[in-house]
Motif scaffolding. Structure first.
Motif, PDB file in Angstrom:
ATOM      1  N   LEU A 168      12.731   7.412   2.612  1.00  0.00           N
ATOM      2  CA  LEU A 168      11.906   7.865   3.609  1.00  0.00           C
ATOM      3  C   LEU A 168      11.457   6.924   4.430  1.00  0.00           C
ATOM      4  O   LEU A 168      11.330   6.898   5.952  1.00  0.00           O
ATOM      5  CB  LEU A 168      10.722   8.716   2.965  1.00  0.00           C
ATOM      6  N   LEU A 169      11.134   5.789   4.125  1.00  0.00           N
ATOM      7  CA  LEU A 169      10.722   4.505   4.879  1.00  0.00           C
ATOM      8  C   LEU A 169      11.914   4.214   5.820  1.00  0.00           C
ATOM      9  O   LEU A 169      11.567   3.906   7.075  1.00  0.00           O
ATOM     10  CB  LEU A 169      10.212   3.422   3.904  1.00  0.00           C
ATOM     11  N   ALA A 170      13.038   4.044   5.181  1.00  0.00           N
ATOM     12  CA  ALA A 170      14.328   3.721   5.936  1.00  0.00           C
ATOM     13  C   ALA A 170      14.299   4.420   7.307  1.00  0.00           C
ATOM     14  O   ALA A 170      14.783   4.078   8.250  1.00  0.00           O
ATOM     15  CB  ALA A 170      15.414   3.841   5.177  1.00  0.00           C
TER      16      ALA A 170
ATOM     17  N   ALA B 115       0.666  -1.346   0.015  1.00  0.00           N
ATOM     18  CA  ALA B 115       0.038  -0.041   0.101  1.00  0.00           C
ATOM     19  C   ALA B 115       0.818   1.169  -0.163  1.00  0.00           C
ATOM     20  O   ALA B 115       0.620   2.096  -0.919  1.00  0.00           O
ATOM     21  CB  ALA B 115      -0.598   0.102   1.195  1.00  0.00           C
ATOM     22  N   TYR B 116       2.001   1.260   0.792  1.00  0.00           N
ATOM     23  CA  TYR B 116       2.952   2.533   0.987  1.00  0.00           C
ATOM     24  C   TYR B 116       3.475   2.403  -0.445  1.00  0.00           C
ATOM     25  O   TYR B 116       3.694   3.620  -0.879  1.00  0.00           O
ATOM     26  CB  TYR B 116       3.774   2.214   1.929  1.00  0.00           C
ATOM     27  N   CYS B 117       4.038   1.747  -1.025  1.00  0.00           N
ATOM     28  CA  CYS B 117       4.705   1.483  -2.517  1.00  0.00           C
ATOM     29  C   CYS B 117       3.836   1.945  -3.817  1.00  0.00           C
ATOM     30  O   CYS B 117       4.300   2.380  -4.694  1.00  0.00           O
ATOM     31  CB  CYS B 117       5.462   0.356  -2.519  1.00  0.00           C
ATOM     32  N   ALA B 118       2.454   1.608  -3.431  1.00  0.00           N
ATOM     33  CA  ALA B 118       1.443   1.811  -4.706  1.00  0.00           C
ATOM     34  C   ALA B 118       1.607   3.362  -5.132  1.00  0.00           C
ATOM     35  O   ALA B 118       1.521   4.103  -4.429  1.00  0.00           O
ATOM     36  CB  ALA B 118      -0.006   1.491  -4.430  1.00  0.00           C
ATOM     37  N   PRO B 119       1.564   3.511  -6.497  1.00  0.00           N
ATOM     38  CA  PRO B 119       1.622   4.839  -7.048  1.00  0.00           C
ATOM     39  C   PRO B 119       0.346   5.572  -6.805  1.00  0.00           C
ATOM     40  O   PRO B 119       0.455   7.076  -7.158  1.00  0.00           O
ATOM     41  CB  PRO B 119       2.038   4.570  -8.447  1.00  0.00           C
ATOM     42  N   SER B 120      -0.661   4.997  -6.349  1.00  0.00           N
ATOM     43  CA  SER B 120      -2.161   5.964  -6.398  1.00  0.00           C
ATOM     44  C   SER B 120      -1.900   7.047  -5.442  1.00  0.00           C
ATOM     45  O   SER B 120      -1.002   6.835  -4.373  1.00  0.00           O
ATOM     46  CB  SER B 120      -3.147   5.210  -6.221  1.00  0.00           C
ATOM     47  N   PHE B 121      -2.815   8.030  -5.426  1.00  0.00           N
ATOM     48  CA  PHE B 121      -2.670   9.110  -4.579  1.00  0.00           C
ATOM     49  C   PHE B 121      -3.657   9.012  -3.293  1.00  0.00           C
ATOM     50  O   PHE B 121      -4.916   8.944  -3.740  1.00  0.00           O
ATOM     51  CB  PHE B 121      -2.930  10.543  -5.171  1.00  0.00           C
ATOM     52  N   HIS B 122      -3.286   8.611  -2.105  1.00  0.00           N
ATOM     53  CA  HIS B 122      -4.171   8.250  -0.938  1.00  0.00           C
ATOM     54  C   HIS B 122      -3.466   8.645   0.057  1.00  0.00           C
ATOM     55  O   HIS B 122      -3.010   7.720   0.964  1.00  0.00           O
ATOM     56  CB  HIS B 122      -4.861   6.964  -1.047  1.00  0.00           C
TER      57      HIS B 122
ATOM     58  N   ILE C 248      -1.615   5.685   7.388  1.00  0.00           N
ATOM     59  CA  ILE C 248      -1.687   4.419   7.899  1.00  0.00           C
ATOM     60  C   ILE C 248      -0.626   3.290   7.814  1.00  0.00           C
ATOM     61  O   ILE C 248      -0.203   2.605   8.676  1.00  0.00           O
ATOM     62  CB  ILE C 248      -3.210   3.995   7.747  1.00  0.00           C
ATOM     63  N   ALA C 249      -0.267   3.110   6.299  1.00  0.00           N
ATOM     64  CA  ALA C 249       0.630   2.233   6.090  1.00  0.00           C
ATOM     65  C   ALA C 249       1.893   2.148   6.840  1.00  0.00           C
ATOM     66  O   ALA C 249       2.556   1.198   7.303  1.00  0.00           O
ATOM     67  CB  ALA C 249       0.741   2.145   4.569  1.00  0.00           C
ATOM     68  N   LEU C 250       2.492   3.568   6.868  1.00  0.00           N
ATOM     69  CA  LEU C 250       3.639   4.087   7.470  1.00  0.00           C
ATOM     70  C   LEU C 250       3.634   3.446   8.926  1.00  0.00           C
ATOM     71  O   LEU C 250       4.478   2.785   9.581  1.00  0.00           O
ATOM     72  CB  LEU C 250       3.977   5.334   7.422  1.00  0.00           C
TER      73      LEU C 250
END
Length: 389
Positions: free
Chosen positions: A312-314, A213-220, A226-228
């Motif tokens: 950023l996730l790292a 979900a975090y990596c998906a390219p869509s904008f949400h 929440i995924a983070l």
């Protein structure tokens, strides 16, 4: 990133009504009545039918003066036949509510049973393609109370069920917005007896939802946030839940993270699920285990277009370096720590029809959420990496 809010008993909605806390299974009979029902049907899978969480559920309903039906003919990868038999059982017993208890398999089957009990069309007509969901009759839906016993799929907060079409040997995502349960009972005490290897596999399933979900390219942006947070919770608490299954705080935090992962996945999924679905349908293998094996290979494949995002996730996860390699290495090391094999042959898949899996993966609804466009050649490349290691 070390400060966490303690997982204390509370109620919230997002938008599902969630009753969270130790021992809250005791409230089940009252919740059934609040929903205007009198004859609940408890739905679980065959492996859980004699275990404490299910027996405790039946006990609470009986003590509350409710005559509950009990349906447990659900496979680890639920099938259309399981759903059809459940619908027949529900109708013959005159049941007016479904209590879904178990892991993703039981919850998915139960939600599908509740939905299909009032339909005149075939379940496959509600496959998550286009606006198929609008074909459903929502005039008299059966309410659902969902009680998760694993921290994995988060299906208790989801609007879909993954059901195997045995005739086509294909996993189908059956979707309707109203499939979301009316009430979720999250009781960490019901997850205490879960074996370490199941805790690990289901926890990696939750991780796969949040990561894709975090990596998906869509904008949400809401789902991304929440995924983070789900990823941070899983990084902190999954190893503890596996190492000590009686750690109630770890169990509680993983239940929360699992639900968050399911909420986040509306942003999209990708190649992990696009490959895990056909592999699970063809080989009847545990979904979370498949996701765990595939995860680093998919992430490596997608890394060229995700460098900034993974950096950023790292940083957010406080990894040793702030780049995509650090995220891949974290997943690889986590998988080792949880004693999960690194390859598909390592989990018993030694005769994979690569062309068929790639073709099925290309047409899977999750393929469209991958950061890099997926065709059969790309999917075959990932699959071969997961076979070879």
């Amino acid at each position: 990133m070390t400060a966490f809010t303690s997982a204390v008993s509370s109620n919230w909605s997002f938008p599902t009504s969630v009753r969270f806390g130790n021992g809250r299974i005791a409230e089940l009979a009252d919740i059934v009545r609040e929903l205007g029902a009198r004859r609940p049907l408890v739905v679980t899978d065959d492996g859980l039918k004699t275990l404490f969480p299910v027996q405790r559920t039946l006990e609470v309903l009986k003590a509350g003066g409710l005559e509950a039906g009990f349906f447990h003919n659900v496979k680890p990868n639920p099938t259309g036949r399981n759903v059809d038999e459940g619908v027949t059982f529900l109708k013959q017993g005159g049941h007016d509510l479904v209590v879904a208890i178990g892991g993703g398999s039981a919850l998915d089957a139960a939600k599908a049973i509740a939905l299909m009990a009032t339909q005149t069309i075939a379940m496959w007509d509600l496959e998550d393609i286009g606006d198929n969901w609008k074909r459903a009759d929502t005039s008299g839906l059966i309410p659902v109370i969902a009680i998760p016993t694993t921290a994995g799929t988060g299906s208790e907060l989801g609007r879909a069920s993954v059901i195997t079409n045995e005739a086509e040997k294909r996993k189908v995502i059956v979707f309707h917005p109203r499939m979301m349960p009316d009430v979720v009972l999250m009781d960490p005490e019901l997850t205490i007896g879960l074996p370490a290897h199941i805790t690990a596999a289901t926890g990696m399933d939750a991780l796969s939802h949040a990561l894709e979900a975090y990596c998906a390219p869509s904008f949400h942006p809401m789902a991304e946030g929440i995924a983070l947070n789900a990823l941070l919770l899983i990084k902190t608490w999954l190893p503890r839940a596996v190492a000590d299954g009686s750690n109630i705080e770890a169990r509680a935090q993983m239940l929360i993270a699992s639900g968050m992962g399911c909420v986040a996945l509306q942003k999209g999924l990708g190649a992990i699920h696009a490959l895990a679905h056909p592999l699970g349908a063809l080989h009847d293998t545990h979904h979370g285990l498949l996701n765990a094996v595939l995860m680093p290979y998919v992430l490596t494949f997608n890394a060229p277009v995700l460098e900034d995002k993974l950096a950023l996730l790292a940083r957010f996860l406080d990894l040793p370096t702030h780049d995509s390699a650090a995220v891949v290495n974290w997943i690889v090391e986590l998988r080792k720590q949880l004693n999960i094999p690194a390859t598909l042959p390592g989990i018993g898949l030694t005769a994979i029809d690569e062309d068929r899996v790639a073709a099925m993966g290309e047409s899977d609804p999750c393929a469209g959420g991958n950061p890099i466009r997926l065709d059969r050649d790309n999917l075959r490349t990932i699959l071969r990496a997961a076979i070879a290691g």
